[in-house]
Design an enzyme around this catalytic site. Structure first.
Site, short mmCIF file in Angstrom:
data_model
loop_
_atom_site.label_atom_id
_atom_site.label_comp_id
_atom_site.label_asym_id
_atom_site.label_seq_id
_atom_site.Cartn_x
_atom_site.Cartn_y
_atom_site.Cartn_z
N HIS A 261 -7.87 -12.33 1.33
CA HIS A 261 -7.62 -11.66 0.05
C HIS A 261 -7.88 -12.67 -1.06
O HIS A 261 -7.52 -13.84 -0.93
CB HIS A 261 -6.17 -11.16 0.00
CG HIS A 261 -5.89 -10.22 -1.14
ND1 HIS A 261 -5.66 -10.65 -2.42
CD2 HIS A 261 -5.82 -8.86 -1.17
CE1 HIS A 261 -5.46 -9.59 -3.20
NE2 HIS A 261 -5.55 -8.50 -2.48
N ASP A 317 -5.07 -3.59 3.51
CA ASP A 317 -6.09 -2.62 3.95
C ASP A 317 -6.35 -2.70 5.44
O ASP A 317 -6.88 -1.76 6.03
CB ASP A 317 -7.42 -2.88 3.21
CG ASP A 317 -7.32 -2.55 1.75
OD1 ASP A 317 -6.66 -1.56 1.41
OD2 ASP A 317 -7.92 -3.29 0.93
#
Lengths: 381, 381
Positions: A261, A317
């Site tokens: 991320h 996700d």
């Protein structure tokens, strides 16, 4: 003359002060208005989190009841809005429909939110209710089913599942859906939130600002990763295939979806919570294939990356697509669900922007030609 | 710790390099792709200017013919799109409808423009054609009239008047409408163009980016000034009233609409051209009241300002509303007409953004609370 330097994509440039979201990427911490995401998911409904995002404080019981009632009162969609959802081509993307629908609904709301410096939409999350109903309606129509009107006695998450399924989800599933929305409700400045603020700063309406933000979230560089995680594990197929697939992926420098991320250098705190939901639902339903595949992908990927000295963790996700799949939701609406959740954060940012507003108007650095002589059309090559 | 400073509204911050629009505010010069606005208005059709904005060069005859044909082929709207225009509440603002309609049409286009780093929409101005038809259709429906399908043999501007009136405008009026669109086609970085670029940078579609830009232009700090100029002269009523009205306005520090411009410190070059159209149409139609009022407002305002050492000039909005009024167009669509024209510029910026793309992601400076302890709902005050 030396060329002026600038930060491409406004990287590292401060656009505004904000009190909404605090992210500590190194420690893996996320807070909305000072409250940790772990506390909010464990103890609050999505509506309660919505109140927090609009008012900056947690509601007491009476405040929450009033706020929830207002939100629930606006769940239903007028018939002409349903008709435009029904007429939207089935093979087109529901994000385009959402962007369109939210601007369209603006024409139908009773309490018009007019242009105003003092944006008086703090006591509502109508847009959040209405986006949710748009997603549910689109899902039903895309399957050739009829619209299921909302119920007022269900939580935001449970009502969403009800409007898609036509039957009430069990309490457990309704709560997990609600908590998933809380996990995605806000995440500081990013392209869609910035879009919402840029549009709101012109004194356009909340609806128009949120519609624009949906357009941003539709971009493949922004939303859509969870759908791709599911595609990836679908392609891998079985746990036994993971090591070989990962060797190929690493050697081809292929991006492994849902890992790493931009902000979090530690574990994404939302990913931990989402993994818990996945574990619970997988075991409850006896459908553990996706979860096992994801654990294996994570293990094999991190083993290879850590050899290179790059610790990488899964982000939210990585697990969310599999959770939505177990809740019976089709992949096409995973990004729309993100928009449903994030609309609460967008609204919070719109209000913050308006409370001390300035039009966003950065400069373009002109690097084009000097004035040219005009050539009539018949003399052009 | 000292508080970090930043430029509110990103004022003075460079967001990107651009070769599209060159504005010299001190000299009052405006060029698109190196060509002066005076040359472009005098010698080019709006479609030709559209080609210039997309390709960076003026077309030869064959190129322009191909390009115009493509634009004209997409003028008509599918029936479900017309139906959503028809169902839009009559008292709502057509800008909301435009924002909605452009995202909606995305579901209907045959040649879907998919997410792609290399945006391949350079050979089209479909969105520009379609926005124009949306405005015309809304105008007809809002008056209880039927939709008038487009004609392919008319220029962009003349066809727009035809679709609103149901009869062909004379050549003169068609040309002036076309030229008005050229005048507004592009104006560098501003809130709506910046919005289009922010959305396009996520790799969202051209339609979704333009829809978002419409949302920005709807803001009262951005579009809408020309409508307010007409309201102002409507309020003043007669030339004889101007001096007294102006004395009051100046003493109350009331903003005189359409005077002055953030960028132009000399005369806005577009205002000069627009004034010419107004003079011509006023005399031709024998309806000189608005023009005389505007001249008087300008004279009285500047006399008062120049005494204060502040030379201020009218901008393009000062005259455009009166021109549109003489063309028989209702005030409600003046900002939509701005959107129709500017969509060509937005598309140009979207293409430029995509040619060397980077996601816009400025930072928010967190100034909110530290982590707080969570209080259960029944313990909250």
């Amino acid at each position: 003359m030396e060329k002026q330097s600038f930060a491409k994509g406004l990287e590292g440039v401060i656009a505004a002060e904000t009190s909404i979201c605090r992210i500590d990427g190194l420690k893996g911490e996320l807070c909305y208005m000072g409250y940790s995401i772990e506390d909010l998911v464990a103890h609050c409904s999505f509506e309660e989190v919505g109140f927090l995002l609009l008012y900056g404080k947690l509601p007491n019981r009476a405040e929450l009841d009033r706020f929830s009632k207002k939100m629930r009162d606006t769940r239903d969609l007028p018939e002409p809005v349903l008709e435009m959802v029904r007429s939207f081509p089935k093979d087109s993307h529901p994000m385009e429909l959402l962007q369109s629908g939210i601007a369209y609904i603006s024409g139908y709301i009773k309490h018009k939110i007019h242009h105003s410096d003092k944006c008086n939409c703090r006591n509502t999350l109508h847009q959040v209710s209405q986006i949710t109903s748009l997603v549910a309606a689109w899902t039903r129509f895309s399957r050739g089913q009829e619209y299921v009107p909302p119920r007022q006695d269900l939580s935001h998450g449970a009502n969403f599942l009800y409007m898609i399924r036509g039957s009430e989800p069990d309490a457990d599933e309704g709560e997990i859906m609600d908590q998933c929305l809380t996990l995605h409700a806000e995440h500081g400045f990013n392209a869609s939130t910035f879009t919402a603020r840029v549009v709101a700063a012109t004194l356009s309406t909340c609806y128009c600002s949120i519609s624009a933000a949906v357009g941003s979230l539709y971009g493949t560089l922004h939303g859509g990763a969870n759908e791709k995680v599911l595609e990836m594990i679908g392609e891998i197929g079985a746990v036994s295939e993971v090591p070989a697939w990962m060797d190929r992926a690493v050697s081809e420098k292929r991006k492994v979806m849902g890992m790493g991320h931009r902000v979090y250098k530690a574990m994404d705190p939302r990913a931990k919570v989402m993994e818990g939901f996945l574990k619970h639902l997988s075991e409850k339903k006896g459908e553990t294939k996706e979860y096992e595949l994801l654990l294996s992908v994570q293990k094999e990927f991190r083993a290879r990356m850590e050899m290179d000295g790059k610790p990488l963790y899964p982000n939210v996700d990585f697990f969310s697509g599999a959770v939505y799949k177990l809740l019976g939701l089709p992949p096409r609406i995973y990004t729309p669900i993100f928009a449903m959740a994030r609309s609460a954060g967008w609204l919070s940012h719109i209000l913050e922007q308006r409370s001390d507003n300035r039009l966003y108007r950065p400069k373009g650095l002109y690097v084009g030609p000097d004035v040219k002589a005009f050539l009539p059309i018949d003399k052009r090559g």
